[in-house]
Design an enzyme around this catalytic site. Structure first.
Site, mmCIF file in Angstrom:
data_model
loop_
_atom_site.group_PDB
_atom_site.id
_atom_site.type_symbol
_atom_site.label_atom_id
_atom_site.label_comp_id
_atom_site.label_asym_id
_atom_site.label_seq_id
_atom_site.Cartn_x
_atom_site.Cartn_y
_atom_site.Cartn_z
ATOM 1 N N ALA A 235 67.553 6.198 -47.362
ATOM 2 C CA ALA A 235 67.649 6.924 -48.445
ATOM 3 C C ALA A 235 69.045 7.320 -49.689
ATOM 4 C CB ALA A 235 66.287 7.819 -49.394
ATOM 5 N N GLU A 265 80.653 9.273 -49.751
ATOM 6 C CA GLU A 265 81.287 7.695 -49.297
ATOM 7 C C GLU A 265 81.996 7.557 -49.782
ATOM 8 O OE1 GLU A 265 76.893 5.594 -49.788
ATOM 9 O OE2 GLU A 265 76.010 6.607 -48.505
ATOM 10 N N HIS A 284 76.533 2.474 -44.708
ATOM 11 C CA HIS A 284 75.035 2.458 -46.625
ATOM 12 C C HIS A 284 75.438 0.557 -45.933
ATOM 13 C CE1 HIS A 284 73.795 4.212 -50.314
ATOM 14 N NE2 HIS A 284 73.143 3.435 -49.886
ATOM 15 N N GLY A 286 71.779 -0.789 -44.897
ATOM 16 C CA GLY A 286 70.639 -1.100 -44.475
ATOM 17 C C GLY A 286 69.792 -2.667 -45.242
#
Length: 321
Positions: A235, A265, A284, A286
């Site tokens: 998430a 990030e 990040h 996915g």
């Protein structure tokens, strides 16, 4: 006069660019994570009618007012936490999201992280590369017979629940905003997050980042989890209190974590998670497989074109109106 769409953070997928060109739209873009001044200059000089947001630090009021012609902002993805929704609403700017376009990809990624952790893939790979071959040292286990707890039962959560059923997992979910029909026949609804944490062998996060979910999983929540439980986060990083996660992993309070997102990030080079062997991390990514990127781009472009033409846009794609 042709409409102009500016993508902040790189172009959309080639199929999306082709759709824009076929519609006679001028499509411009920056590189990934552009400096704010660069983005403002491009929006102002181009007179952008729409902004598409793949990779940018934050879309704030300055960016949304850079072009006097701006009519809509569209997230190239489902999460809109990098867009100032309050500012957009005050300006009367609709914000669109590609809801569900990358759900299958993210669900697969969560499943991959679960399997990699329970099978000890990271450590076994390093062991073999270093010359090891003693199978008696292997400490892998099975997902079969374990309980998966989904925090959020949107399209990603439902896709993951369907994927783990043939494996033999039991799935429960906590989502106070979802209708009863969202849980389906294979997911048991639980009434509180505490109940989910206490019962789950794997906790997988699929909730949006909101003021209510910021820091949702912290020290107290880790203490409620089963010893040996796994945490999966595909998430938003800010849903987890990272210092509390590090403490839980270092102390053995939980067995491992699979993380595709972080509070900052990219994370710092000296992040304490890097020293832990019971953590698997990805950047990040996915929801950005080749297939998902194409679907997200196509949905985003379709939504933007439909809005600019005055056609109907699926109401679920509006983050603000």
């Amino acid at each position: 006069m042709a409409l102009t769409v500016v993508s902040l953070g790189g172009p959309v997928a080639p199929e999306g660019e082709q759709m824009l060109r076929a519609a006679g739209v001028i499509s411009l873009h920056t590189g990934a994570y552009p400096a704010k001044a660069e983005a403002v200059d491009l929006l102002a000089s181009s007179g952008a009618d729409a902004i598409i947001v793949p990779n940018v630090e934050r879309i704030d009021q300055d960016l949304m007012t850079a072009s006097a012609k701006l009519k809509v902002v569209a997230k190239h993805g489902a999460g809109t936490n990098d867009i100032d929704l309050a500012a957009a609403k005050a300006l009367g700017l609709p914000v669109l999201a590609a809801v569900g376009a990358n759900a299958h990809s993210v669900a697969e990624h969560a499943l991959m992280l679960m399997l990699a952790l329970i099978k000890d893939v990271r450590n076994q790979d390093a062991y073999v590369r270093a010359g090891g071959w003693d199978k008696k040292t292997y400490c892998g286990a099975e997902l079969r017979g374990r309980t998966l707890g989904l925090v959020g039962i949107g399209m990603i959560g439902r896709a993951l629940a369907a994927m783990v059923q043939p494996i033999g997992m039991t799935t429960i979910s906590y989502d106070p905003f979802a209708p009863a029909a969202a849980f389906g026949p294979h997911v048991r609804k639980v009434d509180t997050l505490d109940e989910l944490l206490a019962q789950s062998d794997v906790v997988s996060l699929h909730c949006p980042l909101t003021p209510q979910t910021h820091g949702l999983i912290g020290k107290r929540e880790f203490e409620l989890m089963k010893p040996g439980a796994l945490l999966i986060n595909t998430a938003r990083g800010e849903v987890v209190n990272e210092p509390a996660l590090v403490d839980a992993l270092e102390s053995g309070r939980i067995a491992g974590a699979g993380l595709d997102s972080f509070a900052v990030e990219p994370p710092a080079n000296e992040h304490p998670l890097w020293a832990l062997s019971n953590v698997i991390v990805t950047p990040h990514c996915g929801g950005v497989t080749e297939e998902a990127r194409r679907q997200v781009s196509l949905m985003t472009v379709r939504n933007v074109l439909a809005f600019l033409r005055g056609d109907t846009v699926d109401q679920h794609c509006f983050a603000t109106r």
